[in-house]
Scaffold this motif. Structure first.
Motif, mmCIF file in Angstrom:
data_model
loop_
_atom_site.group_PDB
_atom_site.id
_atom_site.type_symbol
_atom_site.label_atom_id
_atom_site.label_comp_id
_atom_site.label_asym_id
_atom_site.label_seq_id
_atom_site.Cartn_x
_atom_site.Cartn_y
_atom_site.Cartn_z
ATOM 1 N N GLY A 265 22.671 42.829 41.142
ATOM 2 C CA GLY A 265 22.178 41.565 40.596
ATOM 3 C C GLY A 265 23.223 40.474 40.682
ATOM 4 O O GLY A 265 22.901 39.303 40.947
ATOM 5 N N ALA A 266 24.490 40.838 40.455
ATOM 6 C CA ALA A 266 25.562 39.837 40.469
ATOM 7 C C ALA A 266 26.040 39.545 41.890
ATOM 8 O O ALA A 266 26.838 38.629 42.098
ATOM 9 C CB ALA A 266 26.732 40.318 39.613
ATOM 10 N N GLY A 267 25.554 40.321 42.844
ATOM 11 C CA GLY A 267 25.919 40.077 44.239
ATOM 12 C C GLY A 267 27.372 40.369 44.552
ATOM 13 O O GLY A 267 27.993 39.667 45.354
ATOM 14 N N VAL A 268 27.934 41.414 43.907
ATOM 15 C CA VAL A 268 29.364 41.678 44.096
ATOM 16 C C VAL A 268 29.642 42.993 44.816
ATOM 17 O O VAL A 268 30.811 43.364 44.959
ATOM 18 C CB VAL A 268 30.109 41.697 42.738
ATOM 19 N N VAL A 269 28.585 43.692 45.257
ATOM 20 C CA VAL A 269 28.811 45.042 45.789
ATOM 21 C C VAL A 269 29.849 45.051 46.913
ATOM 22 O O VAL A 269 30.808 45.826 46.881
ATOM 23 C CB VAL A 269 27.479 45.671 46.259
ATOM 24 N N TYR B 92 33.598 47.938 38.265
ATOM 25 C CA TYR B 92 34.569 48.409 39.249
ATOM 26 C C TYR B 92 34.930 47.276 40.202
ATOM 27 O O TYR B 92 34.032 46.537 40.595
ATOM 28 C CB TYR B 92 33.995 49.600 40.046
ATOM 29 N N PRO B 93 36.156 47.065 40.574
ATOM 30 C CA PRO B 93 37.336 47.916 40.354
ATOM 31 C C PRO B 93 37.994 47.764 38.974
ATOM 32 O O PRO B 93 38.658 48.692 38.538
ATOM 33 C CB PRO B 93 38.294 47.455 41.453
ATOM 34 N N SER C 21 35.868 36.332 37.883
ATOM 35 C CA SER C 21 35.216 37.496 38.474
ATOM 36 C C SER C 21 35.053 37.325 39.980
ATOM 37 O O SER C 21 35.128 36.202 40.507
ATOM 38 C CB SER C 21 33.849 37.670 37.826
ATOM 39 N N LEU C 22 34.814 38.445 40.643
ATOM 40 C CA LEU C 22 34.446 38.401 42.061
ATOM 41 C C LEU C 22 33.077 37.755 42.230
ATOM 42 O O LEU C 22 32.724 37.306 43.318
ATOM 43 C CB LEU C 22 34.388 39.833 42.630
#
Ligand SMILES: Nc1nc2c(c(=O)[nH]1)N[C@H]1C(S)=C(S)[C@@H](COP(=O)(O)O)O[C@H]1N2
Ligand SMILES: [Mo]
Length: 438
Positions: free
Chosen positions: A295-299, A412-413, A373-374
């Motif tokens: 959802g946050a688009g950070v994978v 994560y991380p 955040s990323l």
């Protein structure tokens, strides 16, 4: 002698009499005009609920409404105060200092905020039931003062309903019916509701005191002898549930709602809390998730092997890999995630103390730490750790949860976990930390 004195008195009194009296007279005149009876509508309009004798419950009256009002007033006051705390922590004014201890204080205040808000749904429903026949009073309005009083009441009821409805929608995470930014709307409407409530309290104080002092009639003959209070008389009430029955129903409904939802923060109650929007032990690693990594688009960014934490001090900048972070002194603490939505859950976190990271870039004294955040967009991609939290050894850049590597959905991380802090500020997928001495 006496004439001289009289004249002197007269001279000193006259300007005094004239000056403050004229605005008062103007006000008195205005009030008199406003109190002039308005024309009564023709009797043909006196239909349906406007007919005399439509409302028959003998439970209604000043006593019931005042008692429900006291309960609702207490619930609203707690809800308002804890709401202000939550707002203050998230948008701190320069004078506002929120401590890092006790670690679960915010968990308690926000749990109370949501619980008192939910209990208020039942109490407000009962209170509105106790007075709604007054909507159909005849004549509907007597004079302009009456019109103003009813408009004020409309503001109170509308803002109170708005707060409860938007609050429930928010904890249900259903934003479609809210075409506005929930936190701002909820915050500003709270002030309007409290203002309207204080005016209402002041205006009704004599009625409330009378309602609370009046002893209910004990036996039927006594009841027949005792004059009915205005509301009952207006409503023509004679039958139905007793006042005590209505009070018990309202208290029972409020208690049921509370128990049925309290499981979202009180783990022991989760089995009897079917209405809890969250179960505190459901989710990856036994902990709920509000925003997922997808959802946050950070994978991609979070799983990139080239990930480096950017750590900035006043003069140095350091890049740290996950292995380098894991090689630093590790701290393990039990801390809750306490979401503004009311759910909370404690977990065991392991990671690097933020104050150790500050030392790493040369800052030993009081400092705040800005967190990014990323995550590229979103409202909760950044937060600030204030000096009390930076100094607290339990404030971590966490790498592990319950001894395992953080799940992707838990940040994560690495993520922020700090004591006594709203969930929205426990930033996940941390990209950068900036240490700013204070
Ligand atoms: N980057 C980022 N961090 C975030 C969020 C977010 O949307 N983005 N949501 C926050 C909210 S609202 C809560 S309640 C907590 C929940 O943490 P959890 O998902 O690990 O339980 O994460 C916080 N951290
Ligand atoms: Mo949250």
């Amino acid at each position: 002698m006496s004439r001289v004195r009289q004249r002197r008195l007269g001279r000193t009194r006259r300007p005094l009499e004239r000056f403050p009296r004229s605005p008062r007279r103007a006000l008195a005149l205005m009030l008199a005009l406003m109190r002039r009876p308005l024309p009564v509508p023709p009797p043909v309009l006196r239909r349906g609920p406007f007919r005399a004798g439509t409302f028959t419950s003998s439970a209604r009256g000043e006593r019931l409404t005042s008692q429900l009002g006291v309960w609702l007033g207490v619930a609203f006051a707690i809800c308002f105060a804890t709401g202000l705390v939550s707002h203050g922590v998230q948008h701190p004014a320069s004078w506002f200092v929120w401590p890092s201890r006790p670690v679960s204080l915010y968990r308690v205040t926000q749990g109370l905020h949501v619980a008192t808000g939910l209990a208020s749904v039942a109490l407000l429903a009962a209170k509105l039931w106790s007075v709604y026949p007054k909507l159909f009073r005849w004549p509907p309005v007597r004079d302009l003062v009456d019109v103003a009083a009813r408009a004020g009441l409309a503001v109170l009821v509308a803002t109170a309903l708005f707060q409860l409805v938007t609050g429930v929608l928010n904890i249900a995470r259903w934003y479609a019916p809210m075409p506005f930014f929930f936190p701002s709307a909820h915050y500003w409407t709270a002030w309007m509701a409290v203002g309207a409530m204080l005016i209402h309290l002041a205006a009704k104080l004599p009625v409330i005191v009378r309602g609370l002092r009046s002893r209910p009639p004990l036996t039927m003959p006594q009841a027949q002898a005792a004059p009915l209070d205005t509301a009952t008389r207006d409503a023509g009430g004679t039958g139905g549930m007793t006042r005590r029955g209505v009070l018990l129903t309202a208290a029972g409904a409020a208690t049921t709602v509370t128990i049925a939802t309290a499981g979202q923060s009180v783990g022991q109650l989760s089995r009897v809390s079917p209405l809890a929007p969250r179960s505190p032990d459901l989710g990856p690693q036994g902990l709920p998730v509000n925003a997922s990594a997808i959802g946050a688009g950070v994978v991609a960014a979070a799983t990139d092997p080239g990930y480096r934490l950017v750590l900035r001090g006043p003069t140095v900048r350091r890049l740290l890999s996950i292995d380098e972070l894991a090689a630093l002194q590790q701290t393990t603490v039990d801390l809750p995630i306490a979401c503004v939505e009311g759910w909370s859950a404690e977990a065991r976190w392991t990671g690097v103390a933020i104050r150790d990271l500050a030392v790493l870039v040369g800052v030993r004294g009081p400092a705040e730490v800005r967190v990014e955040s990323l995550q590229r967009g979103g409202l909760y991609r950044a937060s600030v750790l204030p000096p009390p939290h930076v100094a607290d050894p339990a404030t971590l850049l966490a790498l592990r949860l319950h001894g395992q590597r953080l799940a992707l959905d838990h940040g994560y991380p690495c993520r922020i976990v700090a004591p006594n802090r709203p969930g929205v500020l426990q930033t996940k997928w941390v990209a950068e930390l900036t240490v700013v001495p204070r």
